[in-house]
Design a protein around this motif. Structure first.
Motif, PDB file in Angstrom:
ATOM      1  N   SER A  49      76.256 -12.177 -82.049  1.00  0.00           N
ATOM      2  CA  SER A  49      76.021 -11.282 -83.081  1.00  0.00           C
ATOM      3  C   SER A  49      77.060  -9.950 -82.958  1.00  0.00           C
ATOM      4  O   SER A  49      77.061  -9.565 -81.931  1.00  0.00           O
ATOM      5  CB  SER A  49      74.427 -10.608 -83.109  1.00  0.00           C
ATOM      6  OG  SER A  49      73.726 -11.886 -83.689  1.00  0.00           O
TER       7      SER A  49
ATOM      8  N   GLN B 153      78.813  -6.846 -85.396  1.00  0.00           N
ATOM      9  CA  GLN B 153      78.923  -5.912 -86.373  1.00  0.00           C
ATOM     10  C   GLN B 153      80.162  -6.200 -87.132  1.00  0.00           C
ATOM     11  O   GLN B 153      81.276  -6.402 -86.546  1.00  0.00           O
ATOM     12  CB  GLN B 153      78.960  -4.356 -86.369  1.00  0.00           C
ATOM     13  CG  GLN B 153      77.307  -3.930 -85.757  1.00  0.00           C
ATOM     14  CD  GLN B 153      77.095  -2.455 -85.869  1.00  0.00           C
ATOM     15  OE1 GLN B 153      78.225  -1.738 -85.699  1.00  0.00           O
ATOM     16  NE2 GLN B 153      76.078  -1.954 -86.570  1.00  0.00           N
ATOM     17  N   GLY B 154      80.448  -5.927 -88.444  1.00  0.00           N
ATOM     18  CA  GLY B 154      81.397  -6.164 -89.390  1.00  0.00           C
ATOM     19  C   GLY B 154      82.505  -5.286 -88.568  1.00  0.00           C
ATOM     20  O   GLY B 154      82.259  -4.084 -88.325  1.00  0.00           O
TER      21      GLY B 154
ATOM     22  N   LYS C  68      84.076 -10.459 -90.607  1.00  0.00           N
ATOM     23  CA  LYS C  68      83.462 -10.187 -91.927  1.00  0.00           C
ATOM     24  C   LYS C  68      82.002 -10.547 -91.806  1.00  0.00           C
ATOM     25  O   LYS C  68      81.793 -11.877 -91.629  1.00  0.00           O
ATOM     26  CB  LYS C  68      84.113 -10.489 -93.047  1.00  0.00           C
ATOM     27  CG  LYS C  68      85.497  -9.581 -93.036  1.00  0.00           C
ATOM     28  CD  LYS C  68      86.182  -9.724 -94.335  1.00  0.00           C
ATOM     29  CE  LYS C  68      86.831 -11.187 -94.463  1.00  0.00           C
ATOM     30  NZ  LYS C  68      87.719 -11.572 -95.564  1.00  0.00           N
ATOM     31  N   PRO C  69      80.950 -10.026 -92.669  1.00  0.00           N
ATOM     32  CA  PRO C  69      79.676 -10.935 -92.925  1.00  0.00           C
ATOM     33  C   PRO C  69      80.048 -12.457 -93.471  1.00  0.00           C
ATOM     34  O   PRO C  69      79.212 -13.222 -92.943  1.00  0.00           O
ATOM     35  CB  PRO C  69      78.982 -10.052 -93.851  1.00  0.00           C
ATOM     36  CG  PRO C  69      79.495  -8.691 -93.557  1.00  0.00           C
ATOM     37  CD  PRO C  69      80.992  -8.939 -93.480  1.00  0.00           C
TER      38      PRO C  69
ATOM     39  N   SER D 258      80.039 -15.399 -90.975  1.00  0.00           N
ATOM     40  CA  SER D 258      78.954 -15.963 -90.317  1.00  0.00           C
ATOM     41  C   SER D 258      78.585 -17.153 -90.577  1.00  0.00           C
ATOM     42  O   SER D 258      78.662 -17.812 -91.854  1.00  0.00           O
ATOM     43  CB  SER D 258      77.799 -15.051 -90.898  1.00  0.00           C
ATOM     44  OG  SER D 258      77.736 -13.773 -90.345  1.00  0.00           O
TER      45      SER D 258
ATOM     46  N   GLN E   9      76.764 -20.475 -82.913  1.00  0.00           N
ATOM     47  CA  GLN E   9      76.272 -19.462 -84.049  1.00  0.00           C
ATOM     48  C   GLN E   9      77.201 -18.216 -83.844  1.00  0.00           C
ATOM     49  O   GLN E   9      77.088 -17.500 -82.842  1.00  0.00           O
ATOM     50  CB  GLN E   9      74.895 -19.412 -84.033  1.00  0.00           C
ATOM     51  CG  GLN E   9      74.336 -18.443 -85.303  1.00  0.00           C
ATOM     52  CD  GLN E   9      74.664 -18.816 -86.391  1.00  0.00           C
ATOM     53  OE1 GLN E   9      74.059 -19.829 -86.566  1.00  0.00           O
ATOM     54  NE2 GLN E   9      74.901 -18.292 -87.466  1.00  0.00           N
TER      55      GLN E   9
ATOM     56  N   THR F 141      77.114 -14.451 -85.975  1.00  0.00           N
ATOM     57  CA  THR F 141      76.555 -13.745 -86.879  1.00  0.00           C
ATOM     58  C   THR F 141      76.986 -12.550 -87.022  1.00  0.00           C
ATOM     59  O   THR F 141      77.223 -11.934 -86.036  1.00  0.00           O
ATOM     60  CB  THR F 141      75.057 -13.745 -86.728  1.00  0.00           C
ATOM     61  OG1 THR F 141      74.391 -15.035 -86.751  1.00  0.00           O
ATOM     62  CG2 THR F 141      74.088 -12.823 -87.775  1.00  0.00           C
ATOM     63  N   VAL F 142      77.644 -11.932 -88.167  1.00  0.00           N
ATOM     64  CA  VAL F 142      78.393 -10.983 -88.376  1.00  0.00           C
ATOM     65  C   VAL F 142      77.356  -9.913 -89.381  1.00  0.00           C
ATOM     66  O   VAL F 142      77.204 -10.447 -90.647  1.00  0.00           O
ATOM     67  CB  VAL F 142      79.706 -10.949 -89.006  1.00  0.00           C
ATOM     68  CG1 VAL F 142      80.471  -9.609 -89.115  1.00  0.00           C
ATOM     69  CG2 VAL F 142      80.488 -12.067 -88.015  1.00  0.00           C
ATOM     70  N   SER F 143      77.099  -8.747 -89.115  1.00  0.00           N
ATOM     71  CA  SER F 143      76.392  -7.823 -89.958  1.00  0.00           C
ATOM     72  C   SER F 143      77.235  -6.997 -90.656  1.00  0.00           C
ATOM     73  O   SER F 143      78.155  -6.482 -90.027  1.00  0.00           O
ATOM     74  CB  SER F 143      75.113  -7.123 -88.851  1.00  0.00           C
ATOM     75  OG  SER F 143      75.668  -6.635 -88.070  1.00  0.00           O
ATOM     76  N   SER F 144      76.605  -6.441 -91.892  1.00  0.00           N
ATOM     77  CA  SER F 144      77.553  -5.522 -92.368  1.00  0.00           C
ATOM     78  C   SER F 144      77.094  -4.140 -92.150  1.00  0.00           C
ATOM     79  O   SER F 144      76.194  -3.739 -91.327  1.00  0.00           O
ATOM     80  CB  SER F 144      77.136  -5.711 -93.979  1.00  0.00           C
ATOM     81  OG  SER F 144      76.111  -5.593 -94.124  1.00  0.00           O
TER      82      SER F 144
END
Length: 126
Positions: free
Chosen positions: A11, A13-14, A87-88, A91, A121, A123-126
């Motif tokens: 995981s 962040q953007g 970027k999100p 993901s 996996q 996962t990119v969060s905004s």
């Protein structure tokens, strides 16, 4: 037989970066390609990038072109995908794949590949 194993997902962040690796074992032929695909929930699997060895020819999908300044590269029997400016929309579960015969990649058609890893996996969060 040929076996692929991915690692490096997680995981972030953007705007962040991740390095995915795919260890290939059992490949004994000189000409080969390794390709990365990804699949997000509810979406079709799409090609990301591939490398043809030993010539190190690479190609990237339009969706990621220009965002990965470090070229797809291999060290020994491992291919590394250095993902930056994430970027999100990036993901997804990322898979590496390869054909079970000696040839190079030319397209992002998943039907051309019959050896797949288990996926990792991202996962990119905004």
């Amino acid at each position: 037989h040929v076996h692929l194993e991915e690692s490096g997902g997680g995981s972030v962040q953007g705007g962040g970066s991740l390095r995915l690796s795919c260890v290939a074992s059992g490949i004994s032929y000189p000409q080969n390609c390794l390709i990365w695909f990804r699949q997000a929930p509810g979406k079709e699997r799409e090609g990301v990038a591939f490398i043809n060895t030993p010539v190190d020819y690479t190609r990237y999908a339009d969706s990621v072109k220009g965002r990965y300044p470090i070229p797809l590269h291999t060290t020994q029997n491992t291919v590394h995908l250095e993902m930056t400016y994430l970027k999100p929309g990036d993901s997804a579960v990322y898979y590496c794949a390869t054909p079970s015969e000696s040839r190079w990649c030319g397209t992002f058609n998943e039907n051309d590949f019959d050896v797949w890893g288990q996926g990792t996996q991202v996962t990119v969060s905004s």
